[in-house]
Scaffold this motif. Sequence first.
Motif, PDB file in Angstrom:
ATOM      1  N   GLN A   1       0.849  -1.185   0.000  1.00  0.00           N
ATOM      2  CA  GLN A   1       0.000   0.000   0.000  1.00  0.00           C
ATOM      3  C   GLN A   1       0.886   1.236   0.000  1.00  0.00           C
ATOM      4  O   GLN A   1       1.728   1.410   0.888  1.00  0.00           O
ATOM      5  CB  GLN A   1      -0.900  -0.017   1.228  1.00  0.00           C
ATOM      6  CG  GLN A   1      -2.046   0.976   1.176  1.00  0.00           C
ATOM      7  CD  GLN A   1      -2.941   0.870   2.392  1.00  0.00           C
ATOM      8  OE1 GLN A   1      -2.673   1.515   3.401  1.00  0.00           O
ATOM      9  NE2 GLN A   1      -3.986   0.070   2.312  1.00  0.00           N
ATOM     10  N   VAL A   2       0.694   2.105  -1.003  1.00  0.00           N
ATOM     11  CA  VAL A   2       1.467   3.334  -1.120  1.00  0.00           C
ATOM     12  C   VAL A   2       0.524   4.522  -0.966  1.00  0.00           C
ATOM     13  O   VAL A   2      -0.456   4.654  -1.708  1.00  0.00           O
ATOM     14  CB  VAL A   2       2.185   3.428  -2.490  1.00  0.00           C
ATOM     15  CG1 VAL A   2       3.148   4.615  -2.505  1.00  0.00           C
ATOM     16  CG2 VAL A   2       2.921   2.139  -2.801  1.00  0.00           C
ATOM     17  N   ARG A   3       0.789   5.380  -0.003  1.00  0.00           N
ATOM     18  CA  ARG A   3      -0.026   6.574   0.219  1.00  0.00           C
ATOM     19  C   ARG A   3       0.783   7.782  -0.224  1.00  0.00           C
ATOM     20  O   ARG A   3       1.825   8.082   0.350  1.00  0.00           O
ATOM     21  CB  ARG A   3      -0.416   6.679   1.689  1.00  0.00           C
ATOM     22  CG  ARG A   3      -1.179   5.448   2.166  1.00  0.00           C
ATOM     23  CD  ARG A   3      -1.474   5.488   3.648  1.00  0.00           C
ATOM     24  NE  ARG A   3      -2.066   4.229   4.081  1.00  0.00           N
ATOM     25  CZ  ARG A   3      -2.393   3.950   5.335  1.00  0.00           C
ATOM     26  NH1 ARG A   3      -2.180   4.861   6.287  1.00  0.00           N
ATOM     27  NH2 ARG A   3      -2.921   2.783   5.654  1.00  0.00           N
ATOM     28  N   HIS A   4       0.267   8.463  -1.231  1.00  0.00           N
ATOM     29  CA  HIS A   4       1.066   9.499  -1.877  1.00  0.00           C
ATOM     30  C   HIS A   4       0.197  10.685  -2.237  1.00  0.00           C
ATOM     31  O   HIS A   4      -1.046  10.631  -2.183  1.00  0.00           O
ATOM     32  CB  HIS A   4       1.729   8.938  -3.135  1.00  0.00           C
ATOM     33  CG  HIS A   4       0.754   8.319  -4.097  1.00  0.00           C
ATOM     34  ND1 HIS A   4       0.129   9.042  -5.081  1.00  0.00           N
ATOM     35  CD2 HIS A   4       0.283   7.047  -4.202  1.00  0.00           C
ATOM     36  CE1 HIS A   4      -0.673   8.244  -5.759  1.00  0.00           C
ATOM     37  NE2 HIS A   4      -0.614   7.023  -5.246  1.00  0.00           N
ATOM     38  N   ALA A   5       0.843  11.773  -2.641  1.00  0.00           N
ATOM     39  CA  ALA A   5       0.126  12.980  -3.046  1.00  0.00           C
ATOM     40  C   ALA A   5      -0.591  12.740  -4.374  1.00  0.00           C
ATOM     41  O   ALA A   5      -0.146  11.923  -5.187  1.00  0.00           O
ATOM     42  CB  ALA A   5       1.098  14.144  -3.173  1.00  0.00           C
ATOM     43  N   PRO A   6      -1.717  13.431  -4.620  1.00  0.00           N
ATOM     44  CA  PRO A   6      -2.410  13.287  -5.908  1.00  0.00           C
ATOM     45  C   PRO A   6      -1.494  13.645  -7.071  1.00  0.00           C
ATOM     46  O   PRO A   6      -0.671  14.551  -6.975  1.00  0.00           O
ATOM     47  CB  PRO A   6      -3.570  14.282  -5.782  1.00  0.00           C
ATOM     48  CG  PRO A   6      -3.796  14.445  -4.321  1.00  0.00           C
ATOM     49  CD  PRO A   6      -2.436  14.324  -3.686  1.00  0.00           C
ATOM     50  N   GLY A   7      -1.652  12.903  -8.166  1.00  0.00           N
ATOM     51  CA  GLY A   7      -0.857  13.185  -9.360  1.00  0.00           C
ATOM     52  C   GLY A   7       0.464  12.450  -9.432  1.00  0.00           C
ATOM     53  O   GLY A   7       1.170  12.545 -10.438  1.00  0.00           O
TER      54      GLY A   7
END
Length: 374
Positions: A334-340
């Motif tokens: 699971q990778v939680r990242h900024a939009p875009g």
Amino acid sequence: MLTPTHLVIGQTTFVAVSLAVSHAPSWPEACLAATAALLPDLDKRQSHIGRLFPWISEPLEYRFGHRTLTHSLLACVVLALLLWPLLPRGAWLAVVAGYASHAAADMLTPAGVEWFWPARWRCVLPGNERYRMRAMGWGELVFAVVLIVATVPMIGLAQSKPGTGGVITAAIGDMAAARARYDAEKGEHRWELRLAGRDNLTLEDVGGDYPIIGPWQSSGLLVATSSGPQTVCRGGGCDWYADSAVAVKGEAQITTTRELTASHTSPAALVAALEPLQPLGEVYLIGSLTAKGLKEQLPSVAVSGDTVSLTYAAPEMLETWGARPLRDVLLTVQVRHAPGVGVPNLALNDEVVDLIPAELRPWMLQNGKISRDR
């Protein structure tokens, strides 16, 4: 009240409710709330909405009369229940808040509404008729202007700082409500747990704001702390006991998942496969594998025999596993990242790890003879 006034009241009510429950409203949702604020007047043929749908408004007005069925608490509850499984949360809030605002506004007029229909009582606010607003009067105009002025800063606050809301949930501070809210809205924002509580082992105070990593069991949450992940719930089965807990929505964040599977591999190969993800955001491992000799690192790593279960484990943990072989690897990354931000696909090749320690290799049989190379 006039149609423009109901439009304004519908929008203002929706924005106020959004701020109270920490929902970041959008302008399309605000427009939907304004439209929903006109629907109760379907029971009047001469209203704007009634003229658009005469085949609905005429029977309603003839059978029930104006400001009865469609202006009632019963209609609001039925509408909310019918739309709950059909609409996204923001759109549902907009429709229900806008619709209910119409009846509340009409209570401010001399005639009032039959809020508890089918009971025939007329509900008004305030009780003194001199202070109620008459249609097309100065009181209604001033009221609409005040609402417009109040709505502008409220919608800006709710959109830019969704974590500042949550007035209702903050007042309750219930752990079950915090978990339910996180489950309902997770995935598009960062979340923090505003906690008042204590450590179940040391009884020390642990109050503060902690990033939420994920859910824990049926009613708890897993949070990140300076000393590692901690479990929080309202009971003795977690690391921390929650006296009061509020889930606070933060900045926008996207969650992307990738799958990693292998029959045989090594901790080093796993670390190499995950390396491209590290600069993108927070990375967590969820799943299972088989390995010998691993120690539990609760709550992230649970060991039962040779079976290892990972629950939001950090990739850095793999570096402590040495060179032992890993088998039957089934992991969700699971990778939680900024939009875009783009997340690449991952590849983990099967790798058979040598089980023979380096110190013994010079003494192993080679072509039927003992090698004594050193």
